[in-house]
Design a protein around this motif. Structure first.
Motif, PDB file in Angstrom:
ATOM      1  N   SER A 248       0.815  -1.224   0.000  1.00 12.41           N
ATOM      2  CA  SER A 248       0.000   0.000   0.000  1.00 12.41           C
ATOM      3  C   SER A 248       0.842   1.264   0.000  1.00 12.41           C
ATOM      4  O   SER A 248       0.359   2.330  -0.387  1.00 12.41           O
ATOM      5  CB  SER A 248      -0.924  -0.001   1.228  1.00 12.41           C
ATOM      6  OG  SER A 248      -0.170   0.027   2.426  1.00 12.41           O
ATOM      7  N   GLY A 366      -4.410  -3.239   8.697  1.00  9.91           N
ATOM      8  CA  GLY A 366      -5.270  -2.157   8.230  1.00  9.91           C
ATOM      9  C   GLY A 366      -5.681  -1.200   9.337  1.00  9.91           C
ATOM     10  O   GLY A 366      -5.482   0.015   9.223  1.00  9.91           O
ATOM     11  N   PRO A 367      -6.264  -1.708  10.433  1.00 14.59           N
ATOM     12  CA  PRO A 367      -6.636  -0.799  11.531  1.00 14.59           C
ATOM     13  C   PRO A 367      -5.450  -0.026  12.099  1.00 14.59           C
ATOM     14  O   PRO A 367      -5.579   1.160  12.425  1.00 14.59           O
ATOM     15  CB  PRO A 367      -7.225  -1.756  12.578  1.00 14.59           C
ATOM     16  CG  PRO A 367      -7.724  -2.921  11.802  1.00 14.59           C
ATOM     17  CD  PRO A 367      -6.777  -3.070  10.659  1.00 14.59           C
ATOM     18  N   GLN A 370      -4.611   2.791   9.733  1.00 11.43           N
ATOM     19  CA  GLN A 370      -5.592   3.876   9.825  1.00 11.43           C
ATOM     20  C   GLN A 370      -5.381   4.719  11.072  1.00 11.43           C
ATOM     21  O   GLN A 370      -5.544   5.931  11.056  1.00 11.43           O
ATOM     22  CB  GLN A 370      -7.007   3.299   9.814  1.00 11.43           C
ATOM     23  CG  GLN A 370      -7.422   2.721   8.465  1.00 11.43           C
ATOM     24  CD  GLN A 370      -8.848   2.197   8.491  1.00 11.43           C
ATOM     25  OE1 GLN A 370      -9.430   1.991   9.554  1.00 11.43           O
ATOM     26  NE2 GLN A 370      -9.417   1.968   7.309  1.00 11.43           N
TER      27      GLN A 370
END
Length: 429
Positions: A248, A366-367, A370
Motif C-alpha cells: 500500500s 489495516g486498523p 488507519q
C-alpha cells in the motif's frame, strides 16, 4: 565407508537430488498460486475480501491440521503420507483449473478447495523435517540448498504465473500447479530410504497420547519454545503487516513495477542467504542466525522512511539475506537436535506456533495503519525487528545451543550442553 541405509555424505546423491527437485518444483507451483488466484477472482468480479478469504482458507487449515500431521507422520509411513497429500492436491488443483477454464467460479467452492489443500499441506509439512536427515548427512548444507531453491522459486513463480495468465488464463496456472504436485509425488516415490529411526508401532499408544507426548517434548526444549514465543510476536508486529503495508505504500507512490523489483530483490537476498549458509558453519547456529536477523530491520524501515526505490531494494535484499541465514540455522537445529521418533510431532508444533499469529498480524495491519499511519507502523516494525533479534540473543538456551553433526538419536536430551568446554553431540540416528 558409508554404512548401508545411512544418508549419503554428498549432496549429489540420488536421494537428495530427487528430494531437492520435488521441493523446488512444488515451491515454484506454490509461488504461482497467489497471483493466479487473485487475477482469476478479480476477472470474475470478486474483490480483495474474496481473495483474502480464499487464501485464508488454506492458511487456517494448514495451521490447524499440521499438529495432527505430525502425529500421523510419526505413526505411519511418512513418505506414503506425503505422496498421498501431493496426489490429493493434484486432483484439487485440476478441479480448480476446470472451474476457472469453464468460467464457473463460485467463491465457496474455491474456499473449500483451499481448505482441502491446507489440510494436505498440514499432513505433508511435518514429514519434510524428518526426511532431510534421511537423504543427506550434511543437514545444514541440504537445508541451505533447499532454501536457495525455494527462494529462487518464489522469485520466478509470480513472473511465470503472470506469463501464463496473460497467454492462457488463470486456469492454465492451476493446471500447471497440479503438474508440480504430480512431479513432487513422483520424486518422493522414487526415493530409496531406510526405515525411519525410532519409529514405533501405531498400536502402542493412542493419538491423544502421541499429541500429549509431542507437546511434552516440545515444552521440554527451552530453546525451541522460546523461539516460537518470540516468533509469534514477530508475526503479529512485523511479518504479518509487512506485505499489505509495503504494497500500500510502494505501489501508489512508485508503481507496481517498483514493487515487483523490491520483491525480486527480497527473493534474491533470501537465495544469497541460503548460499551463504552452505559455507558458514557456526558452532552456535541460533546465535549466528539471531545476529543475521538484525539485517531484517532495514526493509520495513526503508519503506517507512519513503526512501528511493534503489534503497528499498537494497534493504529488501538485506531482509532476505538475514532471513535466509536464520531459516537454515533454525531448520538445521530442529532436524539435528530432536530425536527421530518425535521429530515430526515437534516440527508440527513449531510450524503451528509460527503460523498461528500470521493472520492476526495481517488483520491488524489495516486498523493500525488507519490509526497511526502505514509508514509509522512500518518504522515501528523495523525497531521491533531489532528487539526480536535482541530477545533471541537474550535467552541462554537459544544463544548457547551448540551444533551437532548428525540428527539426535533415540535418547532425547531436553536441554543441550552449553559449556564452552563441551563437545557437540554426535549421536547416530
Amino acid at each position: 565407508m558409508t554404512p548401508p541405509g545411512a544418508p549419503a555424505a554428498s549432496l549429489r546423491s540420488r536421494n537428495f537430488v530427487l528430494f531437492f527437485t520435488g521441493r523446488a518444483v512444488a515451491k515454484l507451483g506454490d509461488a504461482m498460486l497467489p497471483l493466479a488466484l487473485s487475477a482469476g477472482l478479480i476477472q470474475h468480479g470478486h474483490g480483495p475480501g474474496a481473495i483474502g478469504a480464499a487464501l485464508a482458507s488454506l492458511t487456517v487449515c494448514l495451521a490447524g491440521f499440521v499438529i495432527f500431521g505430525g502425529v500421523f507422520c510419526d505413526r505411519f509411513n511418512t513418505r506414503a503420507l506425503m505422496i498421498g497429500s501431493d496426489l490429493v492436491r493434484v486432483v484439487t488443483q485440476a478441479v480448480m483449473a476446470a472451474l476457472f477454464l469453464s468460467g464457473h467460479v463460485v467463491l465457496w467452492q474455491v474456499c473449500a478447495i483451499g481448505a482441502v489443500n491446507g489440510i494436505c499441506a498440514g499432513l505433508f509439512q511435518p514429514g519434510v523435517a524428518s526426511t532431510v536427515p534421511r537423504v543427506a548427512a550434511d543437514v545444514q548444507g541440504a537445508n541451505g540448498l533447499i532454501r536457495t531453491a525455494e527462494s529462487l522459486a518464489m522469485l520466478l513463480g509470480p513472473a511465470l504465473a503472470g506469463a501464463l495468465v496473460g497467454a492462457f488464463s488463470p486456469g492454465g496456472v492451476f493446471a500447471a500447479h497440479a503438474g508440480t504436485y504430480l512431479l513432487s509425488a513422483l520424486c518422493l516415490a522414487l526415493l530409496r530410504l531406510p526405515p525411519a529411526a525410532g519409529c514405533r508401532p501405531a498400536e502402542r499408544t493412542g493419538y491423544r497420547a502421541d499429541l500429549v507426548e509431542g507437546w511434552r517434548e516440545f515444552r521440554a526444549r527451552t530453546w525451541m519454545w522460546s523461539v516460537i514465543l518470540i516468533w509469534m510476536v514477530y508475526m503479529v508486529t512485523v511479518s504479518g503487516p509487512l506485505v499489505p503495508l509495503t504494497a500500500s505504500e510502494i505501489i501508489p507512490a512508485d508503481g507496481p513495477g517498483v514493487y515487483g523489483l523490491v520483491n525480486s530483490a527480497l527473493g534474491g537476498g533470501t537465495a544469497l542467504g541460503g548460499l551463504l549458509a552452505l559455507r558458514f558453519r557456526p558452532v552456535l547456529q541460533l546465535r549466528a542466525g539471531s545476529i543475521a536477523l538484525l539485517g531484517c530491520c532495514c526493509y520495513p524501515a526503508a519503506v517507512g522512511l519513503g526512501l528511493p526505490p534503489a534503497a528499498m531494494m537494497a534493504a529488501a535484499a538485506m531482509w532476505g539475506v538475514g532471513g535466509g541465514i536464520w531459516s537454515v540455522m533454525w531448520a538445521t537445529s530442529v532436524q539435528t537436535q530432536v530425536p527421530g521418533q518425535i521429530l515430526n510431532r515437534i516440527h508440527a508444533y513449531e510450524v503451528a506456533g509460527s503460523l498461528a499469529m500470521m493472520p492476526v498480524g495481517q488483520a491488524l495491519a489495516g486498523p493500525a495503519a488507519q490509526l497511526l499511519g502505514g509508514r509509522t507502523v512500518l518504522l515501528a516494525g523495523g525497531v521491533i525487528m531489532v528487539g526480536i533479534s535482541a530477545a533471541l540473543l537474550s535467552v541462554p538456551a537459544i544463544r548457547d545451543l551448540r551444533a551437532v553433526t548428525t540428527r539426535a538419536g533415540a535418547a532425547p536430551s531436553t536441554e543441550p550442553s552449553t559449556g564452552r568446554g563441551d563437545h557437540a553431540r554426535d549421536i547416530s540416528a
